[in-house]
Design an enzyme around this catalytic site. Structure first.
Site, PDB file in Angstrom:
ATOM      1  CG  HIS A 277       3.236  11.706   2.016  1.00 35.99           C
ATOM      2  ND1 HIS A 277       3.265  13.040   2.311  1.00 35.99           N
ATOM      3  CD2 HIS A 277       3.308  11.616   0.668  1.00 35.99           C
ATOM      4  CE1 HIS A 277       3.355  13.734   1.187  1.00 35.99           C
ATOM      5  NE2 HIS A 277       3.397  12.894   0.174  1.00 35.99           N
ATOM      6  CD  GLU A 278       3.075   8.680  -1.792  1.00 30.40           C
ATOM      7  OE1 GLU A 278       2.219   9.123  -2.568  1.00 30.40           O
ATOM      8  OE2 GLU A 278       4.210   9.203  -1.645  1.00 30.40           O
ATOM      9  CG  HIS A 281      -0.856  12.514  -2.161  1.00 25.50           C
ATOM     10  ND1 HIS A 281      -0.909  13.882  -2.220  1.00 25.50           N
ATOM     11  CD2 HIS A 281       0.458  12.193  -2.040  1.00 25.50           C
ATOM     12  CE1 HIS A 281       0.322  14.381  -2.143  1.00 25.50           C
ATOM     13  NE2 HIS A 281       1.169  13.369  -2.025  1.00 25.50           N
ATOM     14  CD  GLU A 355       3.455  16.157  -2.350  1.00 26.03           C
ATOM     15  OE1 GLU A 355       3.735  15.348  -1.444  1.00 26.03           O
ATOM     16  OE2 GLU A 355       2.931  15.807  -3.427  1.00 26.03           O
ATOM     17  CG  ASP A 359       4.423  15.967   4.355  1.00 20.58           C
ATOM     18  OD1 ASP A 359       4.475  14.803   3.916  1.00 20.58           O
ATOM     19  OD2 ASP A 359       5.280  16.841   4.090  1.00 20.58           O
TER      20      ASP A 359
HETATM   21 ZN    ZN Z   1       3.234  13.428  -1.857  1.00 17.02          ZN
END
Ligand code: ZN
Length: 419
Positions: A277-278, A281, A355, A359
């Site tokens: 997930h990170e 980003h 986000e 995801d």
């Molecule tokens: Zn996040």
């Protein structure tokens, strides 16, 4: 007092009232659903944990409401109440030159504001957070932190303020544009240096080295071109039981940080999913996009300040007779949040979009189920509400609320669920 006074009062009242109302909605909604765990979480979260989250959210909303009222009263005291004018008068009598007196005024005002903030902040840490078992900060650590922040502010802030004042006084009609260039360069430098230079002043960062995870993580890092290294564990448990993970910095200074509190409770599969997930980003360039938006916002702010700084009505409308460039900067800092609150829901929406993108990336790279398990643990440990108010969330939340986020991830699951 002039027309601007009334405009300012209208914005201050409207913004405060909306914020109070939203916090009340959030509180009421959470308490209304306190009696039962919502459906998708029923077999995963205990009623006792759900009720703790409801009580914690309710207490935080009460605190937020107090914060809104105290903040508005302080702003009024500084402006129309004459607080800033009095301080500006003292510095004007000091006999120092324009830049020195101006820098002194801004620094003394900001330090006073920070001191006035301490009671509320300490109440949050030592009463509310402590009541729910989250606080780990000792009084000693709290004081050391405050002193460190003060020293960093003086070392970095004083030269920046002096330089900006010098530009206002000597750079002519385009000072605001040069001021914006300086400000943007400063912001970028801070963002670049923060992970390696500032953050370690407050916390310890250890590279993540877990044999059982290593191969999978290296694989994942290669797949998304992150490069090796840059995955750190932070000793968040030093101050709080809250757990988290985040992505920060850019270029060679980019890093993914796991709080030790979160890492302790996650299984290797779940750590991999949170990391994915990170990295999402990173892959989507979210940090870069946010920096671009922030610098465009500050360009608009500097352009507006360029006009206001020479407008007599701006000072007199906000209760300042001792006119100076430094006073204008402070007034601008004090009142702008009440005029820009209208942008908040758009910014929150944009953050939540990021986000979802991160995801989606995690769901494509790893099993979405693992991220769901990790998120449920994260919500549990942070006592995050599973039943937030729709409007409060749309306005404030930078992350989609738990049910929305998990429903979104569930829709990404490849295998049909067995009934
Ligand atoms: Zn996040």
């Amino acid at each position: 007092m002039n027309g601007f006074t009334l405009t300012f009062l209208a914005f201050l009242l409207a913004t405060s009232a909306i914020h109070l109302w939203l916090a009340e909605r959030q509180r009421a909604n959470v308490l209304r659903h306190r009696h039962a765990v919502p459906e998708p979480f029923r077999d995963r979260i205990d009623l006792a944990i759900h009720q703790k989250a409801a009580d914690y959210t309710s207490a935080k909303m009460r605190l937020e409401q107090l914060d809104i009222i105290v903040g508005a009263l302080f702003t009024l005291a500084w402006t129309l109440g004459g607080g800033l004018d009095m301080l500006a008068g003292l510095w004007a009598k000091s006999g120092w030159g324009g830049i020195t007196a101006g820098t002194g005024l801004i620094i003394s005002a900001l330090l006073t504001m920070a001191l006035l903030d301490i009671p509320m902040n300490a109440y949050r840490t030592f009463v509310v957070e402590a009541r729910f078992g989250f606080n780990r900060t000792t009084l000693g650590l709290y004081i050391v932190d405050a002193v460190k922040q003060g020293v960093i502010f003086l070392l970095l802030g004083a030269p920046l303020i002096a330089l900006l004042l010098w530009l206002v006084m000597h750079a002519g009609g385009w000072w605001w544009f040069y001021g914006w260039l300086v400000w943007t360069a400063f912001t970028l430098a801070m963002f670049w240096l923060y992970p390696t230079l500032i953050a370690p002043i407050f916390n310890r960062f250890i590279p993540l080295q877990d044999e059982s995870l290593r191969d999978r993580i290296i694989h994942l890092l290669e797949r998304c071109g992150f490069g090796n290294g840059g995955i750190f564990i932070m000793d968040g448990s030093k101050r709080s039981q809250h757990g988290n993970a985040y992505f920060t910095g850019f270029g060679a200074n980019k890093r993914v940080v796991f709080f030790d509190t979160l890492l302790k409770s996650l299984l290797p599969d779940e750590i991999e999913a949170v990391l994915a997930h990170e990295l999402g980003h990173f892959k989507h360039g979210h940090v870069r996009k946010r920096l671009v938006l922030v610098s465009l916002g500050s360009l608009a702010a500097f352009a507006i300040l360029g006009i206001l700084i020479d407008a007599e009505w701006f000072y007199s409308g906000l209760g300042v007779q001792n006119i100076s460039y430094a006073a204008a900067l402070l007034l601008f800092l004090l009142v702008t949040p009440y005029f820009t609150a209208v942008f908040q829901p758009f910014s929150s929406y944009w953050m939540r979009k990021h986000e979802f993108e991160a995801d989606d990336y995690a769901a494509a790279q790893t099993d979405a189920r693992n991220l769901i398990f990790a998120l449920v643990k994260l919500y549990e440990e942070n006592a995050a509400s599973l039943t937030p108010d729709r409007l409060y969330s749309a306005y404030h939340d930078s992350h989609p609320p738990a049910p929305v986020r998990i429903a979104h991830l569930s829709s990404k699951l490849a295998a049909p669920s067995v009934t």
